[in-house]
Design a protein around this motif. Sequence first.
Motif, short mmCIF file in Angstrom:
data_model
loop_
_atom_site.label_atom_id
_atom_site.label_comp_id
_atom_site.label_asym_id
_atom_site.label_seq_id
_atom_site.Cartn_x
_atom_site.Cartn_y
_atom_site.Cartn_z
N ALA A 134 0.78 -1.06 -0.09
CA ALA A 134 0.08 0.14 0.00
C ALA A 134 0.70 1.10 0.00
O ALA A 134 0.39 2.32 -0.53
CB ALA A 134 -0.87 0.01 1.03
N ASN A 135 2.07 1.14 0.66
CA ASN A 135 2.86 2.29 0.63
C ASN A 135 3.31 3.03 -0.66
O ASN A 135 3.39 3.99 -0.83
CB ASN A 135 4.06 2.30 1.71
N HIS A 138 0.29 4.41 -2.29
CA HIS A 138 0.14 5.82 -1.99
C HIS A 138 1.06 6.86 -2.37
O HIS A 138 0.65 8.00 -2.70
CB HIS A 138 0.18 5.86 -0.30
N ALA A 139 2.28 6.77 -2.58
CA ALA A 139 3.38 7.35 -3.10
C ALA A 139 3.14 7.72 -4.32
O ALA A 139 3.42 8.75 -4.91
CB ALA A 139 4.56 6.78 -2.98
N ALA A 140 2.50 6.75 -5.20
CA ALA A 140 2.32 7.15 -6.69
C ALA A 140 0.76 7.73 -6.71
O ALA A 140 0.29 7.96 -7.87
CB ALA A 140 2.21 5.75 -7.61
N LYS A 141 0.05 7.79 -5.53
CA LYS A 141 -1.31 8.56 -5.44
C LYS A 141 -2.37 7.70 -6.40
O LYS A 141 -3.29 8.20 -7.11
CB LYS A 141 -1.26 9.99 -6.11
N GLU A 310 9.46 -3.93 -5.85
CA GLU A 310 9.20 -2.85 -6.94
C GLU A 310 8.71 -3.49 -8.17
O GLU A 310 7.71 -2.83 -8.94
CB GLU A 310 10.52 -2.15 -7.24
N ILE A 311 9.34 -4.50 -8.71
CA ILE A 311 8.98 -5.34 -9.84
C ILE A 311 7.61 -5.89 -9.83
O ILE A 311 6.60 -5.75 -10.91
CB ILE A 311 9.94 -6.20 -10.57
N TYR A 312 7.42 -6.35 -8.65
CA TYR A 312 5.97 -7.00 -8.60
C TYR A 312 4.76 -6.16 -8.64
O TYR A 312 3.90 -6.35 -9.12
CB TYR A 312 6.22 -7.86 -7.21
#
Length: 787
Positions: A134-135, A138-141, A310-312
């Motif tokens: 989820a983090n 959220h960072a990418a909105k 990150e890739i997942y």
Amino acid sequence: MDFEDRTDPFPSIVIRSGKDKFKVKGTTLCIHEQADITRLSKSRSLSKFMHIHEWSEEVTRDTLDPHSNVSSQTKVLFLKSSLHDVKTDAEFVLPNRRLATIGTSWRTPQSRYGEVSFYPGYWEWTEDVLGHHANILHAAKIHAAVHASLFTYVCNKHVLQAFLELWCPSTNTLHTAVGEISISLWDVRGLCGLPVRGEFYDEVVPSSKDLLGDEMCKPSVPRSCKYLLLAYHHLPKDSNGVLIFDWVGFWFKGPLRYAAPPLRSSRKRVHEPKLSRNPSGDVDASNLPRAKDHDEPFTILQIPEDIRDEIYVAAFVSCWLCNFVLPHNKVGKVCASTFKVESRMAHGECFSLAIPILASIYRGLRDMSTFMNLFESSAIFPIHYVYGWIERYLQTHFPPKLEPIGAQMVKYAGENMARHFEPTNHLTLRIGGDSIVEAYSPHRFSRQFGFCQDIPGSLKKEILTCSLKELGRLWQSCTLSGTLSKLLIPGSVSSSPLVTKEYANWWANSNKSSLEKNTRVILKLNHPPDLEKGSKDNQVMPATETDASKPVATCCLEEGVLVTPEGSIGSVNGISASDFPVVDVILNEAEQMLLKFYWERICQKIMTTFIERFSEVRPVIDALIKEMGTYMKDTSPLESHLKVFFDGASNYARTKLESSHKVTREVYEESLSLAKDDLFAVEAKEKEHAKEVESLEAEILQVVNQQGVLKKQLKKLQRKEELINSSLHGAKGALINFQKDVATKKEKISMLENTPYHSETEVEALEKMEALLEESKRDLANFNLFA
């Protein structure tokens, strides 16, 4: 893994893995020039971005309330445009006029125009990413929009028909009997929770230089992008991409818990379905353990452990983008052109997605409304957002059972409308080599924002495509901040926004032939909900689609009422009489269905409203009873029954209100004691803060005095600096002159050093030759010619 750029027969990148790098053929993907928005933003000029100094205008005009037809002199706000001429008398050609001539049917193609579809494993994968990552979302909105993809979205076929017949592609607005309404960027922002501001959405395949970098520069995309391309190369595919089914199966290894939703029924639904196979929406990471073979795709692709998460996420976002956000070309496919954006999202970057989504919607509706045969239409776009917009403004779906969370109109994730609101501009979408541009003209439907509506004017220039440089310029104009432009925004959205008399007359004249005259009411609709207030109706709920085989005639919207030509009754909320022949007896049965629906609507309002707020729904119920009176000879029993109920509710509310201010003696004494204790504590804190304020004021005075001394010192140093600079300037000038003189003399010495000179041997030889010449001269002089 091997990436190779090629230019013949077209610019492309060839992908090969370590196992097949010696083979001739690999995966070839076409590459296009990337938009350099950073360079454009550094050299931008406000005069080139179609901005005006003031976007709103406050004037006093003759206005008209479209619902009560009451005219008055009113001080109102108008929304201005930089893309349109002042006023126009243009007549609009709507699809319902053209299609009525050629007799086009309204069957839906298999693609369903890009409607979000169910794929086995996608919902489970979505919950897994929401629970464990989820983090990053959220960072990418995009967290709210990812959560919204957990559900299916459908629309009633006849409601969609009415919408498409009244959509005007030349203005990108929906034409109703009282004016234009449309889908705004704010609507898209609220419905799907995606940002308007962010990085430019550039959907192109990167080159190997962008992926790997070279000696001169680093890679311009995250490392995850090349592994997504390797997975794309690993899976079976065609020219349009990898099947979403195969993509999900490769990356997600967890158990499948959800079955496919049932096929859409042709039943005319009056009540909400009791069961739903959609997920509940509640995601708990503790209930989502990872499968044993979760790391299988990372092992196959030899992905380092430090970037596996990150890739997942990037792999999931690629599926989410192609299925839910921006489907295009062929539905059900993952496109490699999205990997650059997805890898950057998984890296925590935020992209402007609302703008390309609305551009795609406008272009898709343009293609649908201008296509000769809708069944053969190839238009694919995120039409499920249109379903959500229709539900929001026309309330065509059943109300939600639970309070909605995530993507809804009342949660704007910190966006500031006054700063980011751009009244008129162009919407842009870049997909491969295609540059899509659609005009965005909210001043045509400014009543949705609380402005008074005036004649909008005609578009100065229609732009549907452009060069990449121009596309970037238009996008920058749409998202530009710091323009110093002014905009007055109404304090609240009125339930009955005004229009000018000129607009009312112009609209009635320009749409005489567009909107059918022989119409009758089939369902009263509530006014659009207040965009600034949250309600339980904010969640977009699926409606069961009727599947009538007969084409239904043109529908239109008239003052908040959905109407359709007599002889063909449309369908809203599953109530339809289109299958009945138009005779008096059958019409009575249809009217009975409507009466039943009205009464159920009244009961639903009463059951879902708190007793203290019954007075707020009373006008709505009275309006429904009045509408029922058009079909019933006598509504007095209903009115009497409701009057007894509302009188009892009023007595209860009044009695409760009268006694609500009284408390018991024990509560009174305890409350008074607590209040005195609080007062004593606050007074003590007040004294402490008063001393602190005095101390801070003294410190401020000391700082101010020091500032005065330092300012005087600064002035002296500035004067000294000026003198030194003056001396330095003269010294530099003299130094330059001496440097020039030195250079000249050095050059002269160098020339002299290179000048050739006679050796001693050469001098002696010359002297001997000179003596011989002198002796020869004497001999010649003494020569006797006649001897």
